[in-house]
Design an enzyme around this catalytic site. Structure first.
Site, PDB file in Angstrom:
ATOM      1  N   GLY A  42      14.901   2.023  38.549  1.00 44.51           N
ATOM      2  CA  GLY A  42      14.342   0.846  38.246  1.00 44.51           C
ATOM      3  C   GLY A  42      14.316  -0.357  39.028  1.00 44.51           C
ATOM      4  CD  GLU A 137      11.405  -1.781  35.240  1.00 43.62           C
ATOM      5  OE1 GLU A 137      10.396  -0.658  35.265  1.00 43.62           O
ATOM      6  OE2 GLU A 137      12.505  -1.544  35.688  1.00 43.62           O
ATOM      7  CG  ASP A 239      10.501  -1.572  42.826  1.00 47.71           C
ATOM      8  OD1 ASP A 239       8.873  -1.909  42.698  1.00 47.71           O
ATOM      9  OD2 ASP A 239      10.568   0.320  42.276  1.00 47.71           O
ATOM     10  CB  SER A 278      10.926   5.961  50.267  1.00 45.42           C
ATOM     11  OG  SER A 278      11.002   5.175  49.012  1.00 45.42           O
TER      12      SER A 278
END
Ligand code: ADP
Length: 294
Positions: A42, A137, A239, A278
């Site tokens: 997400g 989202e 992100d 990551s």
């Protein structure tokens, strides 16, 4: 001047279910797969984790179901130091899922079942917040309403318009900074259109080519190159960039310094497989910046 250093991230929480197979099945077809894994995901959760790992006190506004996936994701948020006071648990719906099929040649097909993410509502915005960061989202009217309130409180608003969707006028009017990748920028009609609509700053992320920054009050753009790294998997780069940018701006950095910090975060995110594993820490980002300071 405001001295609030907190970040509020408004966005989705998903569990990503990833199945691999020789090829992706067509409609009506069944294919026997070769592997399966589950990962937290997400854009909201990824960006909230990026902001907190970048060093900002970060409150996450999201929603999950009261299922095992929701419990697992809530534990991850807490373990990473996110303020989860505004994460709502909805017993009547499942936690959001992304059903991802990946073929041996790297093609993928993704179906997102938003579940609880469609029930996210406009949060109370604490005065300790310096930056509000959101993506698309969760319901766009909730993002728009939150941005309007934040703006009226003097909070910097950053929109990552992903997945690309037409922006409602109230939202455009309440955005300080928009951060699209090239694909999202095209879908929004290009940079002139965004600046023409009154958005002050557009930061276009260009993958390995770094970023280009456009200011409403300047006639020219400026570019920042990316950091050369050994790329393993680019999932999560955008992100990591957005969360890190929000954290630095909330801490009082200049736009240039915050973008440089975020560019380092995006680069580091490509050096490790997966999204959440990551997302880099402030220490890792500081290290990469120091290596390139000379
Ligand atoms: P998204 O993941 O949303 O498509 P990008 O691919 O543009 O976003 O990546 C966001 C930022 O991460 C880029 O602007 C860049 O600073 C950094 N980045 C992405 N890919 C690389 C790469 N291959 N090498 C170095 N930095 C990268």
């Amino acid at each position: 001047m405001r001295s609030a250093t907190g970040v509020l991230v408004l966005g989705s929480t998903n569990l990503d279910l990833v199945a691999t197979a020789a090829r992706i099945p067509g409609p009506g077809e069944t294919v026997l797969g070769s592997g399966y894994a589950e990962h937290p995901g997400g854009k909201g959760l990824n960006q909230a984790l990026a902001a907190v790992r970048s060093g900002a006190p970060t409150r996450f506004v999201s929603a999950i179901g009261s299922d095992a996936a929701g419990e697992h994701l809530l534990a991850l948020m807490t373990a990473n130091g996110l303020d989860i006071e505004s994460v709502r648990v909805h017993p009547e719906v499942p936690t959001g899922r992304a059903l991802i099929m990946v073929s041996d040649i790297g093609e993928n097909s993704i179906l997102v079942a938003p579940g609880a993410n469609s029930l996210v509502t406009t949060p109370t915005i604490p005065a300790s917040i310096g930056v509000l960061l959101a993506q698309l989202e969760v319901p766009i009217d909730v993002v728009a309403e939150s941005f309007v309130t934040a703006r009226s409180m003097g909070i910097t608003t950053i929109l990552n318009p992903a997945p690309a969707a037409p922006l409602v006028p109230e939202l455009v009017a309440a955005c300080d900074i928009v951060v699209p990748n090239e694909h999202e920028l095209d879908a929004l009609g290009g940079v002139e259109r965004l600046l023409g609509a009154g958005i002050g700053t557009v930061i276009v992320t260009l993958g390995a080519r770094g970023v280009e920054i456009f200011r409403h009050d300047a006639n020219s753009s400026s570019t920042l190159p990316s950091f050369p790294v050994d790329v393993v998997d680019t999932t999560g780069a955008g992100d990591s960039f957005c969360g890190a940018l929000a954290a630095q701006l909330a801490a009082g950095a200049s736009l240039h310094d915050a973008v440089r910090w975020a560019t380092a975060a995006g680069a580091l995110a490509t050096t490790v497989r997966g999204a959440v594993p990551s997302i880099p820490t402030a220490e890792q980002i500081t290290g990469l910046l120091a290596d390139h300071a000379r």
